[in-house]
Design a protein around this motif. Structure first.
Motif, PDB file in Angstrom:
ATOM      1  N   TRP A   1      -1.450   5.086   3.776  1.00  0.00           N
ATOM      2  CA  TRP A   1      -2.832   4.806   4.709  1.00  0.00           C
ATOM      3  C   TRP A   1      -2.338   3.462   5.522  1.00  0.00           C
ATOM      4  O   TRP A   1      -2.584   3.415   6.789  1.00  0.00           O
ATOM      5  CB  TRP A   1      -3.848   4.826   3.849  1.00  0.00           C
ATOM      6  N   LEU A   2      -1.995   2.436   4.596  1.00  0.00           N
ATOM      7  CA  LEU A   2      -1.783   1.091   5.165  1.00  0.00           C
ATOM      8  C   LEU A   2      -0.556   1.215   6.147  1.00  0.00           C
ATOM      9  O   LEU A   2      -0.632   0.474   7.296  1.00  0.00           O
ATOM     10  CB  LEU A   2      -1.458   0.147   4.041  1.00  0.00           C
ATOM     11  N   ILE A   3       0.415   1.839   5.840  1.00  0.00           N
ATOM     12  CA  ILE A   3       1.593   2.126   6.662  1.00  0.00           C
ATOM     13  C   ILE A   3       1.221   2.758   7.954  1.00  0.00           C
ATOM     14  O   ILE A   3       1.566   2.463   9.051  1.00  0.00           O
ATOM     15  CB  ILE A   3       2.790   2.875   5.964  1.00  0.00           C
ATOM     16  N   GLN A   4       0.549   3.668   7.785  1.00  0.00           N
ATOM     17  CA  GLN A   4      -0.048   4.447   9.118  1.00  0.00           C
ATOM     18  C   GLN A   4      -0.837   3.729  10.195  1.00  0.00           C
ATOM     19  O   GLN A   4      -0.898   3.768  11.237  1.00  0.00           O
ATOM     20  CB  GLN A   4      -0.441   5.930   8.698  1.00  0.00           C
ATOM     21  N   ARG A   5      -1.442   2.705   9.369  1.00  0.00           N
ATOM     22  CA  ARG A   5      -2.351   1.950  10.206  1.00  0.00           C
ATOM     23  C   ARG A   5      -1.552   0.800  10.773  1.00  0.00           C
ATOM     24  O   ARG A   5      -1.778  -0.242  11.646  1.00  0.00           O
ATOM     25  CB  ARG A   5      -3.378   1.147   9.330  1.00  0.00           C
ATOM     26  N   GLY A   6      -0.083   0.760  10.553  1.00  0.00           N
ATOM     27  CA  GLY A   6       0.814  -0.410  11.399  1.00  0.00           C
ATOM     28  C   GLY A   6       0.518  -1.553  10.647  1.00  0.00           C
ATOM     29  O   GLY A   6       0.664  -2.805  11.221  1.00  0.00           O
ATOM     30  N   ILE A   7       0.114  -1.590   9.286  1.00  0.00           N
ATOM     31  CA  ILE A   7      -0.199  -3.029   8.449  1.00  0.00           C
ATOM     32  C   ILE A   7       1.096  -3.100   7.616  1.00  0.00           C
ATOM     33  O   ILE A   7       1.631  -2.011   6.994  1.00  0.00           O
ATOM     34  CB  ILE A   7      -1.235  -2.995   7.805  1.00  0.00           C
ATOM     35  N   VAL A   8       1.504  -4.349   7.427  1.00  0.00           N
ATOM     36  CA  VAL A   8       2.535  -4.583   6.265  1.00  0.00           C
ATOM     37  C   VAL A   8       2.010  -4.579   5.255  1.00  0.00           C
ATOM     38  O   VAL A   8       0.789  -5.253   4.890  1.00  0.00           O
ATOM     39  CB  VAL A   8       3.440  -5.794   6.653  1.00  0.00           C
ATOM     40  N   VAL A   9       2.588  -4.292   3.887  1.00  0.00           N
ATOM     41  CA  VAL A   9       1.843  -3.965   2.901  1.00  0.00           C
ATOM     42  C   VAL A   9       2.580  -4.407   1.548  1.00  0.00           C
ATOM     43  O   VAL A   9       3.960  -4.335   1.630  1.00  0.00           O
ATOM     44  CB  VAL A   9       1.201  -2.595   2.601  1.00  0.00           C
ATOM     45  N   LEU A  10       2.177  -5.314   0.607  1.00  0.00           N
ATOM     46  CA  LEU A  10       2.768  -5.826  -0.737  1.00  0.00           C
ATOM     47  C   LEU A  10       2.092  -5.239  -1.798  1.00  0.00           C
ATOM     48  O   LEU A  10       0.904  -5.152  -1.966  1.00  0.00           O
ATOM     49  CB  LEU A  10       2.594  -7.492  -0.738  1.00  0.00           C
ATOM     50  N   ALA A  11       2.888  -4.623  -2.395  1.00  0.00           N
ATOM     51  CA  ALA A  11       2.308  -3.922  -3.764  1.00  0.00           C
ATOM     52  C   ALA A  11       3.259  -4.678  -5.091  1.00  0.00           C
ATOM     53  O   ALA A  11       4.359  -5.284  -4.855  1.00  0.00           O
ATOM     54  CB  ALA A  11       2.798  -2.648  -3.860  1.00  0.00           C
ATOM     55  N   LYS A  12       2.425  -4.905  -5.961  1.00  0.00           N
ATOM     56  CA  LYS A  12       3.082  -5.478  -7.129  1.00  0.00           C
ATOM     57  C   LYS A  12       3.156  -4.766  -8.490  1.00  0.00           C
ATOM     58  O   LYS A  12       2.030  -3.812  -8.634  1.00  0.00           O
ATOM     59  CB  LYS A  12       2.297  -6.699  -7.658  1.00  0.00           C
TER      60      LYS A  12
END
Ligand SMILES: NC(=O)c1ccc[n+]([C@@H]2O[C@H](COP(=O)([O-])OP(=O)(O)OC[C@H]3O[C@@H](n4cnc5c(N)ncnc54)[C@H](OP(=O)(O)O)[C@@H]3O)[C@@H](O)[C@H]2O)c1
Length: 288
Positions: A220-231
């Motif tokens: 969902w974040l990828i499709q919103r055009g947001i860079v995302v960090l997961a840990k």
């Protein structure tokens, strides 16, 4: 790996690996495993206390020829008492030294407190000198981001802020788009708060594609055009979290996620007096 192009023309991976709260003795191994799993964006910070171990994990992956330095996009950040210009310049040099790197790909002002304008002059100078490729801010609310852009010569490439299904920040995204500042999401899973990994709506959406609630959130974040960090410290979860590029959420799925928004941080408000007080006390503990 999907990439995003920043306002200075630099390309960065859209999904990354964060090392906040990873125990020191596990950090080098976790970073190495994450690179092996396919992560190319690595996010640390001076205040996490694990820049050295993060650098060790990177060095091992390069030594074993899993990646080259140029394949990676490495981020660090300076904390509150490191914001005065001279201290910020020294902190950047220190990050490079302890991480055993000749340049960083991104350097951020970690918190919206202290002499952020002094820090910014140091970051801009480091960028000009080729020590850091891109520079940015973190935890700036939209109003402060707009003021900052208005009063500085070099525009931030990134604002790293909390974004997750409980705190979706759609209006903030509109403001950041207007100013050309890329949003990078921290705590995309809200660290599991409000039962995120078991949430029935997210789980049901994922079931259609054979994906988990966590994978739905990242997608969902990828499709919103947001860079995302997961840990995650676990290789199985690292693999799960990066396995999100073979499906797409529909408008109907996205509408269901949009309806989950509580429009409130799952953690804290950076403007709340008790929170600022907490930061000031923490700063005294960790920085002085
Ligand atoms: N700029 C800032 O102020 C700021 C603040 C916070 C974070 N960050 C950055 O953003 C990164 C990510 O945020 P975060 O670490 O706070 O939170 P997060 O990524 O939302 O959540 C991490 C938690 O979720 C668990 N987890 C991860 N993948 C999972 C999965 N597939 N299934 C079930 N549980 C899973 C992890 O446990 P295990 O590790 O045990 O798997 C960990 O407890 C940080 O590491 C840091 O780099 C920046």
């Amino acid at each position: 790996m999907h990439t995003m192009t920043l306002n200075n023309g630099v390309e960065m991976p859209q999904l990354g690996f964060g090392v906040y709260q990873i125990p020191l003795e596990e950090t080098a191994e976790a970073v190495y495993e994450a690179i092996k799993a396919g992560y190319r964006l690595i996010d640390t910070a001076a205040v996490y206390g694990n820049e050295k171990e993060t650098g060790q994990g990177i060095a091992r992956a390069i030594k074993e020829e899993i990646v080259t330095r140029e394949d990676l996009f490495v981020t660090s950040k300076l904390f509150i008492l490191q914001t005065p210009e001279d201290k910020a310049a020294a902190t950047i040099d220190h990050s490079l030294e302890v991480m055993q790197l000749t340049y960083l790909d991104l350097y951020l002002i970690h918190q919206p407190y202290g002499d952020v304008y002094g820090a910014w002059r140091a970051l801009a100078a480091a960028q000009k000198a080729g020590k850091v490729r891109s520079i940015g801010i973190s935890n700036f609310k939209s109003a402060k981001m707009i003021e900052f852009v208005g009063l500085t010569e070099v525009k931030p490439q990134i604002n790293q802020i909390e974004v997750n299904p409980w705190y979706q920040r759609e209006e903030d995204q509109v403001w950041h788009d207007k100013y050309g500042v890329q949003i990078e999401a921290w705590a995309p899973f809200a660290e599991g708060r409000h039962g995120l990994f078991q949430d029935p709506v997210l789980t049901e959406i994922g079931a259609q594609y054979g994906k988990t609630a966590g994978q739905v959130v990242l997608r969902w974040l990828i499709q919103r055009g947001i860079v995302v960090l997961a840990k995650s410290v676990r290789p199985t979860r690292m693999a799960e979290n990066i396995d999100i590029f073979d499906f797409a959420l529909t408008e109907e799925d996205i509408a269901k996620i949009t309806a989950l928004d509580k429009q409130e941080s799952a953690f804290f408000d950076h403007d709340a007096p008790q929170q600022v007080e907490w930061f000031m006390n923490r700063m005294l503990d960790t920085e002085k």
